[in-house]
Design a protein around this motif. Structure first.
Motif, PDB file in Angstrom:
ATOM      1  N   ASN A  83     -22.057  22.224  26.230  1.00  0.00           N
ATOM      2  CA  ASN A  83     -22.592  23.416  25.973  1.00  0.00           C
ATOM      3  C   ASN A  83     -23.752  23.712  25.181  1.00  0.00           C
ATOM      4  O   ASN A  83     -24.004  24.995  24.561  1.00  0.00           O
ATOM      5  CB  ASN A  83     -21.472  24.784  25.916  1.00  0.00           C
ATOM      6  N   THR A  84     -24.607  22.764  24.714  1.00  0.00           N
ATOM      7  CA  THR A  84     -25.567  23.007  23.934  1.00  0.00           C
ATOM      8  C   THR A  84     -26.780  22.650  24.872  1.00  0.00           C
ATOM      9  O   THR A  84     -26.651  22.067  26.022  1.00  0.00           O
ATOM     10  CB  THR A  84     -25.528  22.089  22.641  1.00  0.00           C
ATOM     11  N   PHE A  85     -28.034  22.698  24.226  1.00  0.00           N
ATOM     12  CA  PHE A  85     -29.275  22.251  24.895  1.00  0.00           C
ATOM     13  C   PHE A  85     -29.864  21.303  24.337  1.00  0.00           C
ATOM     14  O   PHE A  85     -30.185  21.275  23.084  1.00  0.00           O
ATOM     15  CB  PHE A  85     -30.159  23.436  25.094  1.00  0.00           C
ATOM     16  N   LEU A  86     -30.444  20.315  25.022  1.00  0.00           N
ATOM     17  CA  LEU A  86     -31.303  19.285  24.583  1.00  0.00           C
ATOM     18  C   LEU A  86     -32.828  19.152  25.012  1.00  0.00           C
ATOM     19  O   LEU A  86     -33.077  19.657  26.214  1.00  0.00           O
ATOM     20  CB  LEU A  86     -30.711  17.679  24.869  1.00  0.00           C
ATOM     21  N   THR A  87     -33.775  19.083  24.338  1.00  0.00           N
ATOM     22  CA  THR A  87     -35.273  19.437  24.525  1.00  0.00           C
ATOM     23  C   THR A  87     -35.682  18.247  24.479  1.00  0.00           C
ATOM     24  O   THR A  87     -35.831  17.408  23.267  1.00  0.00           O
ATOM     25  CB  THR A  87     -36.001  20.516  23.773  1.00  0.00           C
ATOM     26  N   CYS A  88     -36.248  17.848  25.371  1.00  0.00           N
ATOM     27  CA  CYS A  88     -36.812  16.283  25.472  1.00  0.00           C
ATOM     28  C   CYS A  88     -38.587  16.571  25.521  1.00  0.00           C
ATOM     29  O   CYS A  88     -38.922  17.369  26.373  1.00  0.00           O
ATOM     30  CB  CYS A  88     -36.523  15.353  26.453  1.00  0.00           C
ATOM     31  N   VAL A  89     -39.311  15.813  24.583  1.00  0.00           N
ATOM     32  CA  VAL A  89     -40.732  16.159  24.749  1.00  0.00           C
ATOM     33  C   VAL A  89     -41.595  14.952  24.986  1.00  0.00           C
ATOM     34  O   VAL A  89     -41.237  13.984  24.463  1.00  0.00           O
ATOM     35  CB  VAL A  89     -41.023  16.799  23.331  1.00  0.00           C
ATOM     36  N   ASP A  90     -42.714  15.272  25.510  1.00  0.00           N
ATOM     37  CA  ASP A  90     -43.645  14.059  25.847  1.00  0.00           C
ATOM     38  C   ASP A  90     -45.037  14.476  25.357  1.00  0.00           C
ATOM     39  O   ASP A  90     -45.255  15.608  25.905  1.00  0.00           O
ATOM     40  CB  ASP A  90     -43.444  13.481  27.025  1.00  0.00           C
ATOM     41  N   THR A  91     -45.875  13.826  24.894  1.00  0.00           N
ATOM     42  CA  THR A  91     -47.258  14.082  24.644  1.00  0.00           C
ATOM     43  C   THR A  91     -48.255  13.075  25.172  1.00  0.00           C
ATOM     44  O   THR A  91     -48.024  12.029  25.474  1.00  0.00           O
ATOM     45  CB  THR A  91     -47.412  14.011  23.098  1.00  0.00           C
ATOM     46  N   ALA A  92     -49.378  13.529  25.850  1.00  0.00           N
ATOM     47  CA  ALA A  92     -50.573  12.923  26.285  1.00  0.00           C
ATOM     48  C   ALA A  92     -51.603  13.405  25.842  1.00  0.00           C
ATOM     49  O   ALA A  92     -52.017  14.666  25.832  1.00  0.00           O
ATOM     50  CB  ALA A  92     -50.286  12.984  27.705  1.00  0.00           C
ATOM     51  N   TYR A  93     -52.704  12.623  25.481  1.00  0.00           N
ATOM     52  CA  TYR A  93     -54.092  12.744  24.984  1.00  0.00           C
ATOM     53  C   TYR A  93     -54.868  12.604  26.114  1.00  0.00           C
ATOM     54  O   TYR A  93     -54.725  11.590  27.007  1.00  0.00           O
ATOM     55  CB  TYR A  93     -54.237  12.133  23.974  1.00  0.00           C
ATOM     56  N   ILE A  94     -56.152  12.993  26.094  1.00  0.00           N
ATOM     57  CA  ILE A  94     -56.886  12.563  27.263  1.00  0.00           C
ATOM     58  C   ILE A  94     -57.627  11.158  26.776  1.00  0.00           C
ATOM     59  O   ILE A  94     -57.597  10.833  25.741  1.00  0.00           O
ATOM     60  CB  ILE A  94     -58.118  13.712  27.003  1.00  0.00           C
TER      61      ILE A  94
END
Length: 438
Positions: A316-327
Motif C-alpha cells: 500500500n505504498t507507491f513506487l516511482t520509476c524514472v527514466d531520462t532521455a537527452y536529445i
C-alpha cells in the motif's frame, strides 16, 4: 504437453531356445525416444522406451512384438514385479498373425515369449509414460529488475536390475528455457532480469528432456517502468526558431513529464571558466506532454526529458520509476549574418528580377537603398525581426521608382542591425542594375 519429435524406434533382440533360425523384434510405436538399460548385475541389455503424455493419468505406452514364424503361435506377455523380482502374467493370445500388441501400459518392464511348437523366442523392454507440469510467475518487480520464478514436476523413470532387483533411474537430461517471443533470454530456472521493458511482456517457460518430452507455460510481466524518448522538429534553423517536441515515451504517466531546456552551451562554458561556483545551466522547465518552444537567440541547446511512472505496491505504498532521455544532437540556432547582391536584372525574365537583402537570425535590421545622387529610394526597418521568411517581401526592391522602371546604373546600399547572437551586423556598398535582356 508437447512432443518434440515422434520416432518409431525398432530394436532387435535375438533370444533363441531350440530354434536357431527364429527371429523376433520388439518396437514401441509412438515412443519419442529410447535408451539402453544400465544393469549393474544382469548380463544382458534391454531397451527403454519413453512416451510423452499430457499428465500423470494418461498412458500412451505400447509395445509390439513381431516374428517371422508362420502359422499359429502363442504370444505370452508378462510384467515385471519389483515386489517379487519376477515377471508375472499380463496377457496371452494364440494367433496366426506375425505380431502382437499391448497398449495403454503402465510404467514398467515387460517380457514377451513367442512359442510355436518347440521354438521359443523371448525378449524384454521397459516403457515409461513421462510428463511435465510447470508453473511460472513474476516476483520482486522494481525499477531496476524483476525475477522470473518457475517450478515443475515430472515423474522419476525407475527400473530394476533383473539380477538383484536393485532400483535404477533413467537419466532424462532435463533442461529449462525462458523466452520472450522467439528469443531465448535465460537457461536457468529462476533468472533475474535487469532493465525491465516499459510495456507488459509475456514470457514463456519451457522444460524438456533428451527424449523430447516437454511442457510450456507463460507468465506476464506487468510493467512499472517507463522509457523516455522524444523527437524534435525542426532541429536547426535561424532565430527565432520555434521547435515542436514530440513525446515518444513509453508507459509514462501523462502528468509526470518534465522537460529541461538548457541555456546556450557556449554561454555556459564561458560562465564556468570565469567562476568557481556552480553555473545554473537550466533556462526553463516545462511540464507539457508535447511542448512547443521558441528559441529567441542563436546558440547550441541541450534538452532533457524526464518520464515518470508511479505504481502502487503490495504494501500500500507507491513506487516511482524514472527514466531520462537527452536529445541525440543539440538544437542549433544559427548565428546572424547579412548577404547583399552586387547586381540584379529586373527585366521580367523571372531570374534575379528583385534586389533581395538576405539575413539570418537578426533581431533588428535597417535597409536603405540610394541612387547615385545620394537620394534614398527604398527603406525598410524592423526592431523585432521574426525570421527572413516572414519578412522577405519587406526586404525586396523591384527596381521601380514611383511605379516607373528605375534607370540602369550603379546604386548604393546600407544595411545595419543587431543579430540574435548579440553581434552587430553592418554592410554597405554598390550594386549594378541592368535592364536589358540577353
Amino acid at each position: 504437453m508437447k512432443k518434440k519429435s515422434y520416432i518409431t524406434l525398432l530394436f532387435s533382440a535375438l533370444f533363441f531356445l531350440n530354434a536357431p533360425f527364429a527371429m523376433a523384434q520388439i518396437s514401441a510405436p509412438g515412443s519419442v525416444g529410447s535408451t539402453p538399460t544400465q544393469y549393474p548385475a544382469f548380463q544382458e541389455t534391454d531397451s527403454i522406451f519413453v512416451f510423452c503424455t499430457e499428465n500423470e493419468n494418461q498412458q500412451l505406452a505400447e509395445l509390439q512384438a513381431s516374428t517371422d514364424l508362420e502359422g499359429t503361435k502363442t504370444f505370452l506377455w508378462e510384467k515385471y514385479s519389483n515386489e517379487t523380482g519376477t515377471f508375472e502374467f499380463y496377457f496371452s493370445e494364440s494367433t496366426e498373425a506375425t505380431e502382437s500388441m499391448i497398449s495403454a501400459l503402465e510404467d514398467g518392464g515387460y517380457r514377451a515369449t513367442i512359442t510355436q511348437g518347440e521354438t521359443t523366442t523371448i525378449y524384454r523392454a521397459w516403457v515409461f509414460n513421462s510428463w511435465y507440469a510447470a508453473s511460472a510467475n513474476v516476483t520482486d518487480s522494481n525499477c531496476e529488475s524483476f525475477k522470473l520464478i518457475s517450478d515443475f514436476n515430472s515423474p522419476e523413470l525407475n527400473y530394476y536390475d533383473l539380477e538383484d532387483n536393485s532400483e535404477l533411474q533413467v537419466f532424462k537430461d532435463v533442461n529449462v528455457e525462458w523466452k520472450e517471443g522467439q528469443t531465448t533470454i535465460a537457461s536457468v530456472q529462476n533468472p533475474q532480469l535487469f532493465n525491465p521493458p516499459p510495456r507488459d511482456t509475456e514470457y514463456t517457460f519451457s522444460v524438456y528432456d533428451q527424449f523430447g518430452c516437454e511442457t510450456t507455460t507463460t507468465t506476464t510481466y506487468e510493467s512499472i517502468v517507463t522509457k523516455a524518448d522524444f523527437s524534435v522538429d525542426p532541429q536547426n534553423g535561424e532565430a527565432p526558431l520555434t521547435v515542436t517536441f514530440n513525446n515518444q515515451s513509453e508507459n509514462g504517466d501523462p502528468d509526470q513529464y518534465e522537460w529541461f531546456f538548457y541555456r546556450d552551451l557556449d554561454q555556459i562554458k564561458r560562465e564556468s571558466e570565469n567562476s568557481d561556483q556552480p553555473v545554473d545551466s537550466i533556462m526553463i522547465v516545462a511540464y507539457d506532454e508535447n511542448p512547443v518552444y521558441t528559441f529567441e537567440n542563436s546558440g547550441t541547446y541541450n534538452i532533457k526529458l524526464v518520464s515518470k511512472k508511479v505504481s502502487a505496491t503490495d504494501s500500500n505504498t507507491f513506487l516511482t520509476c524514472v527514466d531520462t532521455a537527452y536529445i541525440e544532437d543539440y538544437i542549433v540556432v544559427d548565428t546572424s549574418f547579412v548577404a547583399v547582391p552586387n547586381v540584379f536584372t529586373p527585366n521580367g525574365d523571372g531570374t534575379n528580377d528583385e534586389f533581395i537583402v538576405k539575413y539570418w537570425s537578426m533581431q533588428s535590421i535597417k535597409i536603405s537603398i540610394f541612387n547615385r545622387w545620394g537620394k534614398r529610394i527604398h527603406f525598410w526597418e524592423s526592431n523585432n525581426v521574426q525570421g527572413f521568411e516572414d519578412t522577405y517581401l519587406e526586404t525586396v526592391w523591384d527596381g521601380r521608382l514611383g511605379g516607373r522602371f528605375a534607370s540602369p546604373g550603379v546604386y548604393y546600399y546600407a544595411v545595419e542591425g543587431m543579430g540574435r547572437d548579440g553581434e552587430k551586423r553592418k554592410k554597405h556598398g554598390f550594386f549594378h542594375l541592368f535592364r536589358g535582356k540577353d
